[in-house]
Structure formats: structure tokens, C-alpha cells
Scaffold this active site. Structure first.
Site, short mmCIF file in Angstrom:
data_model
loop_
_atom_site.label_atom_id
_atom_site.label_comp_id
_atom_site.label_asym_id
_atom_site.label_seq_id
_atom_site.Cartn_x
_atom_site.Cartn_y
_atom_site.Cartn_z
CE1 TYR A 139 59.18 2.62 -38.79
CE2 TYR A 139 61.31 3.70 -38.81
CZ TYR A 139 60.02 3.62 -38.32
OH TYR A 139 59.58 4.50 -37.37
CE LYS A 157 59.76 0.56 -36.33
NZ LYS A 157 58.59 0.86 -35.51
O1 MN9 Z 1 58.69 2.42 -33.20
C1 MN9 Z 1 57.06 3.96 -32.63
N1 MN9 Z 1 56.86 4.90 -33.68
C2 MN9 Z 1 57.26 6.16 -33.57
C3 MN9 Z 1 57.55 2.68 -33.20
O2 MN9 Z 1 57.74 6.61 -32.56
C4 MN9 Z 1 57.09 7.01 -34.77
C5 MN9 Z 1 55.83 3.64 -31.81
O3 MN9 Z 1 56.28 2.87 -30.72
C6 MN9 Z 1 55.10 4.87 -31.30
O4 MN9 Z 1 56.02 5.76 -30.72
C7 MN9 Z 1 54.07 4.55 -30.22
C8 MN9 Z 1 53.28 5.77 -29.82
O5 MN9 Z 1 52.42 6.19 -30.87
O6 MN9 Z 1 53.23 3.54 -30.66
#
Ligand code: MN9
Length: 295
Positions: A139, A167
Site C-alpha cells: 500500500y 495499491k
Molecule cells: O483508498 C482512498 N484514499 C484515502 C483510497 O482515503 C486516503 C481514496 O479512495 C480517496 O479517499 C479518494 C478521495 O481522494 O480518492
């Protein structure tokens, strides 16, 4: 066929429902999981990530969430357990627990806060994955961890054949393209939902996102249209999606997604302090967002 191709697809980064005192609300968590499976039709769930407010939780709470998610989802979708922590012994314990529960893969955030050397990061990943019979997805989220790895360093981690992918939560499309070319047999998941289309053009294998908890149908459309080469059609949906995501981000990411779930009858609960839950103003904006994009 690509190794580990069974893990491709659209995964919601699972939100967790908490009560006012920061305890896991099991009923609410089960409702969020059901909503993702039944309504958002996701291929899988990424459990214990940033979106799960995981880095504010105790080991016991992390275990509880893994257990409930597996119990609710059973074998109906793929499950990835994010076990990363700056305490590698905790990560090993959680990796073992998630593997016993039958999780399809584990994932671990790059260790953060201290400026670990790459050798230390490599030791961390090998220690975690070599403690279990499972597969691991790195990640990478440099904006929150401060850890940037090069194409060659990803390659060093991928030398362990149990480390099957990454990821990729970053806006660095040069790096994404280089990784895709260098490691065609590793899984790359887009981590920023608002950049799914450009990531899809670079040849990702799937996406893992917080907004899929409420916008999972559009997310799949973007992904599938891009894979079919229908870029203009995909862009139209990305535009609407990004109107939605911009509005969510401006109102507070996780509190707003929780309010959007509540407006659909899902008991998404409170955020975990110190993260604040939505106040009355944010709730009113969430209602507008819902009516504009999800109603
Ligand atoms: O899992 C998410 N990352 C975080 C991935 O929340 C830090 C993204 O889905 C973001 O929330 C999303 C909004 O910026 O892209």
C-alpha cells in the site's frame, strides 16, 4: 493468464461505523458491508485501510473488524486485509489472523512516521508476508506516509514472489506507467478514485477506493469503458464522478461519505476521534450532494 488474476477488480475501501465513544458499531459495519455487496456490486473489500480509520484503532479493534467483515461477506466477494502498522509485530499478528480467517490477500502500508530506510522497509514487508501462507499487496500512499519508492525498489520488493502487487495511491502517472511496463505480471490498483480513468489508460488491474462505498456503480462503468477503449464515454462518467468527489472532499471526506450512507438507510455511525463526525452544516451539505449525484 496473469498470475493472481483472480484479484483484479473494483474494491471498496471499507468504511467502519463507530459509536459516539469510538467503539465499533457491529450492526452498522455489517450494513455498510451489505450495501457494498448488494448495491454497489463491488468485486471485493479492502478492510482496515485509511478509509477504515484504521491507524487510530487498537489491535483488538482491528481484529474485530476483520472478523466481522469476513463473517458478513463470507466467500461472496474478495477480501483484502490491510495489516500495516509501524509496529511490525502487530502487522505479523494481524496478517496471521486475517489469513486464518480466509482473507484472499493481505496488504500493508509502507511504514511511516520515522524515516525508515529502504532496507528497513524491505525487511518489514518480507517479515510480514513470510510469516503467513498468503499474498501481499503493497500500500503506497506517499502523500500521507512520506515514503516514495522507485521503480527499482518496487522491483526489489517484488523479488519475493508472495508480494503480488501495489495499491498505488498517488498522482504520479510517470511512475505508474514505468511500473506497468516493468512489472506486467504484478497487480496495480488505482488508489485515487478521481484519477481512475488516467490510471486505467495506463493499464491498471483494478481500483480500491473510499468513494466506491457510495459511487461504486459509476466507478465500475469508468473502469470497464476504459478497458473497452471507450475513453470519451468513460470521461463523461469520470466528470460526474469528480463533481461528486470534489463536493465530498470540500465537505470532509469520511464524515461526508458516512452521511451519504446514512441517507440510504445505512447506519454508518460516527467517525473515530480525533477525526470529527459531520456537524449540522456538513450534514445539510451532504443532503444536497446526495440529491445532486446519488438520489
Ligand atoms: O483508498 C482512498 N484514499 C484515502 C483510497 O482515503 C486516503 C481514496 O479512495 C480517496 O479517499 C479518494 C478521495 O481522494 O480518492
Amino acid at each position: 493468464m496473469m498470475k493472481n488474476a483472480d484479484m483484479k477488480g473494483i474494491y471498496s475501501a471499507l468504511l467502519v461505523s463507530f459509536d459516539e465513544n469510538g467503539k465499533v458499531n457491529e450492526k452498522g459495519l455489517r450494513e455498510i458491508i451489505r450495501h457494498n455487496i448488494d448495491k454497489m456490486k463491488v468485486d471485493g473489500l479492502y478492510v482496515g485501510g485509511s478509509t477504515g480509520e484504521n491507524f487510530m484503532l487498537s489491535t483488538e479493534e482491528k481484529r474485530e473488524i476483520f472478523r466481522i467483515a469476513k463473517d458478513e461477506a463470507k466467500d461472496s466477494i474478495k477480501l483484502i486485509a490491510q495489516v500495516g502498522s509501524i509496529n511490525v509485530y502487530e502487522s505479523v499478528e494481524l496478517a496471521k489472523y486475517a489469513t486464518e480467517l480466509g482473507y484472499d490477500a493481505i496488504s500493508a502500508v509502507t511504514p511511516f512516521y520515522y524515516k525508515f530506510t529502504f532496507q528497513e522497509i524491505k525487511d518489514y514487508y518480507n517479515t510480514i508476508i513470510n510469516s503467513v501462507e498468503n499474498r501481499l499487496i503493497i500500500y503506497s500512499i506517499p502523500a500521507l506516509t512520506g515514503v516514495n519508492m522507485s521503480v527499482a525498489q518496487f522491483g526489489e520488493l517484488f523479488e519475493n514472489e508472495k508480494i503480488i502487487g501495489v495499491k498505488f495511491t498517488a498522482a504520479d502517472f510517470f511512475l505508474l506507467e514505468r511500473l506497468r511496463k516493468a512489472y506486467p505480471d504484478h497487480l496495480i490498483y488505482a488508489g485515487f478514485d478521481e484519477m481512475m480513468l488516467p490510471a486505467a489508460v495506463c493499464g491498471i488491474d483494478g481500483a480500491i477506493g473510499s468513494t466506491f462505498n457510495v459511487n461504486g456503480i459509476r466507478a465500475r462503468q469508468i473502469y470497464e469503458l476504459a478497458q473497452a477503449g471507450k475513453i470519451e464515454d468513460a470521461l463523461k462518467i469520470q466528470h460526474v464522478t469528480n463533481d461528486l468527489i470534489s463536493a465530498i472532499l470540500a465537505n470532509g471526506l469520511y464524515p461526508t461519505i458516512k452521511e451519504l450512507l446514512k441517507l440510504q438507510g445505512v447506519d454508518a455511525g460516527y467517525c473515530h476521534r480525533p477525526m470529527a463526525s459531520a456537524d449540522e452544516g456538513q450534514k445539510a451539505v451532504a443532503k444536497e450532494i446526495f440529491d445532486n449525484y446519488l438520489g
